[in-house]
Design an enzyme around this catalytic site. Structure first.
Site, PDB file in Angstrom:
ATOM      1  N   SER A  85       7.393  -9.668 -26.330  1.00 42.91           N
ATOM      2  CA  SER A  85       7.734  -8.854 -25.163  1.00 42.91           C
ATOM      3  C   SER A  85       7.001  -9.406 -23.937  1.00 42.91           C
ATOM      4  O   SER A  85       6.177 -10.312 -24.037  1.00 42.91           O
ATOM      5  CB  SER A  85       7.345  -7.399 -25.416  1.00 42.91           C
ATOM      6  OG  SER A  85       8.078  -6.869 -26.508  1.00 42.91           O
ATOM      7  N   LYS A 124      13.965 -19.082 -28.854  1.00 39.82           N
ATOM      8  CA  LYS A 124      13.277 -19.973 -27.913  1.00 39.82           C
ATOM      9  C   LYS A 124      12.335 -20.881 -28.708  1.00 39.82           C
ATOM     10  O   LYS A 124      11.714 -20.462 -29.681  1.00 39.82           O
ATOM     11  CB  LYS A 124      12.498 -19.161 -26.874  1.00 39.82           C
ATOM     12  CG  LYS A 124      13.406 -18.341 -25.960  1.00 39.82           C
ATOM     13  CD  LYS A 124      12.639 -17.712 -24.801  1.00 39.82           C
ATOM     14  CE  LYS A 124      11.619 -16.702 -25.269  1.00 39.82           C
ATOM     15  NZ  LYS A 124      12.216 -15.562 -26.001  1.00 39.82           N
ATOM     16  N   HIS A 159       4.332 -18.021 -20.846  1.00 40.85           N
ATOM     17  CA  HIS A 159       3.230 -17.251 -21.415  1.00 40.85           C
ATOM     18  C   HIS A 159       1.922 -17.608 -20.709  1.00 40.85           C
ATOM     19  O   HIS A 159       0.846 -17.276 -21.178  1.00 40.85           O
ATOM     20  CB  HIS A 159       3.084 -17.528 -22.914  1.00 40.85           C
ATOM     21  CG  HIS A 159       4.345 -17.347 -23.675  1.00 40.85           C
ATOM     22  ND1 HIS A 159       5.126 -18.408 -24.095  1.00 40.85           N
ATOM     23  CD2 HIS A 159       4.992 -16.225 -24.073  1.00 40.85           C
ATOM     24  CE1 HIS A 159       6.193 -17.951 -24.737  1.00 40.85           C
ATOM     25  NE2 HIS A 159       6.135 -16.629 -24.732  1.00 40.85           N
ATOM     26  N   ASP A 184      -6.885   2.472  19.206  1.00 43.68           N
ATOM     27  CA  ASP A 184      -7.268   1.090  18.939  1.00 43.68           C
ATOM     28  C   ASP A 184      -7.771   0.371  20.185  1.00 43.68           C
ATOM     29  O   ASP A 184      -7.895  -0.853  20.201  1.00 43.68           O
ATOM     30  CB  ASP A 184      -6.106   0.316  18.318  1.00 43.68           C
ATOM     31  CG  ASP A 184      -4.812   0.465  19.105  1.00 43.68           C
ATOM     32  OD1 ASP A 184      -4.858   1.023  20.215  1.00 43.68           O
ATOM     33  OD2 ASP A 184      -3.759   0.025  18.598  1.00 43.68           O
ATOM     34  N   SER A 218       4.585   0.308  21.061  1.00 41.40           N
ATOM     35  CA  SER A 218       5.501   1.432  21.227  1.00 41.40           C
ATOM     36  C   SER A 218       5.467   1.991  22.647  1.00 41.40           C
ATOM     37  O   SER A 218       6.462   2.526  23.141  1.00 41.40           O
ATOM     38  CB  SER A 218       5.165   2.531  20.219  1.00 41.40           C
ATOM     39  OG  SER A 218       3.829   2.954  20.366  1.00 41.40           O
ATOM     40  N   ASP A 228      -6.703  12.634  25.799  1.00 38.14           N
ATOM     41  CA  ASP A 228      -5.799  11.566  25.374  1.00 38.14           C
ATOM     42  C   ASP A 228      -5.695  10.522  26.488  1.00 38.14           C
ATOM     43  O   ASP A 228      -5.446  10.873  27.653  1.00 38.14           O
ATOM     44  CB  ASP A 228      -4.409  12.126  25.079  1.00 38.14           C
ATOM     45  CG  ASP A 228      -3.426  11.030  24.719  1.00 38.14           C
ATOM     46  OD1 ASP A 228      -3.534  10.502  23.607  1.00 38.14           O
ATOM     47  OD2 ASP A 228      -2.581  10.698  25.580  1.00 38.14           O
ATOM     48  N   GLY A 285      -3.415   8.310  27.296  1.00 41.76           N
ATOM     49  CA  GLY A 285      -2.128   8.293  27.985  1.00 41.76           C
ATOM     50  C   GLY A 285      -1.994   9.435  28.952  1.00 41.76           C
ATOM     51  O   GLY A 285      -1.466   9.281  30.073  1.00 41.76           O
TER      52      GLY A 285
END
Length: 551
Positions: free
Chosen positions: A59, A109, A223, A388, A434, A536, A538
């Protein structure tokens, strides 16, 4: 620490088999009900009238081999432990369970454990009266001088071709010969940048980390066996070129091929598409008629690598490979063709805007731009506390660009609709992130409303609504909207009253310092303690702009 999701290591393979059977889309699989150590998956719709095909092995190569059990491919798959051959008893149990008078072909195989265990089971079955044949797949060409080439991903092609012959009622001798022809026509080569981790082993297992950074190993076994050579690059084009060179050495120029692009388990879909693109642009392209994949067909747990398996086509192989099957793991062939494209009209560039003068508007533009440029350092420091640290630089970059256009007298100051559109276009280009897109939406939407004949205050509020719609933030989410919306609403109620607008912006900006949670932007990832008492950035920018305009 193990890198595997699993419950009980001792019962791992039984769990895997159960999951594969339960999710089979054709509902045509069943587990052989025998000893728990006998792990065999069989076709539940099998009636023994045709030649049975059995394959299997260790497996860890999923979807092989269980994923190839079903109409048109395998009759049964015998599952050993991870990378370990199944027992003789398990193989014999599978033979007895599915073999009728037509006989059985074992597809193995070429590894010692599989050859011996499947071979002994075949001999035992013969003593019980079963007609059994065995073929060994040996498609790996990475070790050209090896007398025992390994069986790797080309095994899936042999399953498909032999399965077609068996499904169409051919005799055991015919199916065996067809399988042998497919083996002779198939060659494979693999490459990896890391080996694989075994269930229960630590993450930095030597087998997975042996290859140096920036290198790949050509011919790495499924393997984790060492390969034949090291390539000092991760460049997909160079790696494909080397693999194609090896494949071409074993092919004739006139050969037409189907090529299986096989994911060894740890390569992302994005990378596999890149690899496929390189293949169809390689020197092998003239010979390729069909592609299979890219997909994992014969994997090696989580190995960061892939392999290419090419089969030389003839009419019979092509017919067999194209036939439909009812198995979960196979990938249908895709005929190689030139890249399809759909012609599209180029989006016409907007005509050059005609510059115009308007002293009052020009003064407003200059005041706003100079204010934002001057606030760069202050806003960056403020943003460093709650984001940031680049809000000031972001607004300043847009403001500088607009200010330069103003100084060069390139703005349509006497046409507000055109002016807003120009500013919107420039902010989307130069502000970045953004913020630039949001401000561009604001001005572009406002310009649209102005061009339709709306009042300035109504147009600015429309721009704000569009910015909120696409940005997802609203009043109270601790963004510049908390200052901008009150200011614009004040202007709407009292057109021309800049002082009232400035007071509203200041009140809104101050309110952001008491908001315990930001619901948009980088600040949304911070705790309330980190935000406490900090405005803030902004919102401060909006506050200062209106304050400057009110002077």
């Amino acid at each position: 620490m193990s890198t595997f999701f699993m419950n009980d290591r001792k019962n791992l393979i039984n769990d895997v088999i159960e999951g594969a059977i339960l999710t089979s889309p054709f509902k045509n699989l069943a587990k052989l009900d025998a000893d728990t150590a006998i792990r065999v998956v069989v076709r539940s719709d099998w009636d023994k009238k045709k030649v049975a095909l059995i394959s299997g092995g260790g497996s860890g190569h999923e979807p092989a081999h269980v994923g190839f059990v079903g109409k048109g491919m395998l009759t049964a798959a015998v599952c050993g432990d991870v990378f370990a051959s199944p027992s003789v008893d398990a193989v014999l149990s599978a033979i007895v369970a599915v073999t009728g008078k037509a006989g059985c072909l074992l597809i193995v195989k070429n590894y010692t454990g599989d050859r011996l265990n499947f071979g002994l089971a075949a001999e035992k079955a013969k003593t019980l009266g079963y007609d059994v044949e065995l073929v060994m797949v040996s498609d790996d060409i990475s070790l050209p001088d090896n007398k025992q080439p390994r069986g790797i991903a080309g095994t899936a092609l042999v399953h498909k071709i032999a399965g077609y012959a068996a499904e169409h009622g051919q005799s055991l001798q015919q199916v065996t010969e067809f399988a042998q022809q497919a083996i002779a026509a198939t060659r494979s080569i693999g490459v990896a940048m890391t080996g694989c981790h075994l269930p229960g082993d630590v993450a930095d297992d030597d087998g997975a980390s042996r290859i140096a950074n920036g290198h790949v190993e050509l011919g790495l076994g499924i393997h984790g066996e060492p390969g034949v050579s090291i390539i000092k690059t991760h460049n997909s084009k160079k790696i494909i070129a080397k693999m194609v060179e090896k494949l071409q050495a074993s092919l004739k120029k006139k050969d037409k091929l189907a090529v299986l692009v096989n994911n060894l388990g740890g390569v992302s879909p994005l990378e596999m598409s890149q690899i496929t693109k390189e293949l169809v642009h390689s020197d092998l392209e003239p010979a390729i008629r069909y592609l299979i994949g890219p997909a994992a067909l014969v994997s090696a747990l989580d190995m960061k690598g892939f392999s290419l398996s090419a089969i030389v086509l003839n009419k019979a192989f092509e017919q067999a490979l194209l036939a439909e099957v009812e198995v979960a793991g196979w990938q249908p062939l895709v005929k190689l063709q030139a890249l399809p494209t759909v012609k599209a009209k180029k989006i016409a560039e907007k005509g050059k805007v005609k510059a115009s003068a308007n002293k009052q508007v020009g003064e407003i533009v200059a005041t706003v731009a100079k204010t934002l440029v001057g606030l760069e350092g202050e806003l960056n420091k403020l943003d460093a506390k709650v984001g940031d640290g680049d809000t000031g630089s972001t607004f300043a970059s847009g403001a500088k660009d607009v200010l330069d256009l103003h100084k060069e007298k390139k703005l349509p100051l006497n046409d507000l609709a055109a002016l807003f559109n120009v500013i919107g276009d420039r902010l989307a280009t130069v502000m970045g992130g953004s913020s630039g897109v949001l401000m561009s939406i604001f001005f572009t939407a406002a310009g649209q409303k102005v061009s339709e004949g709306s009042e300035l205050s109504e147009s600015l509020l429309f721009g704000l609504a569009r910015m909120k719609h696409y940005g997802g933030a609203d009043l109270g989410d601790r963004t510049l909207i908390d200052a901008l919306q009150p200011a614009l609403e004040a202007l709407h109620h009292k057109p021309g009253d800049i002082k009232a607008a400035a007071a509203a912006a200041a009140k809104g900006a101050k309110a952001t310092s008491t908001m315990k949670k930001a619901n948009a932007g980088r600040s949304s990832y911070l705790s309330s303690a980190s935000l406490k008492g900090v405005k803030d950035p902004g919102a401060v920018a909006i506050e200062e702009v209106f304050a400057a305009l009110a002077k």
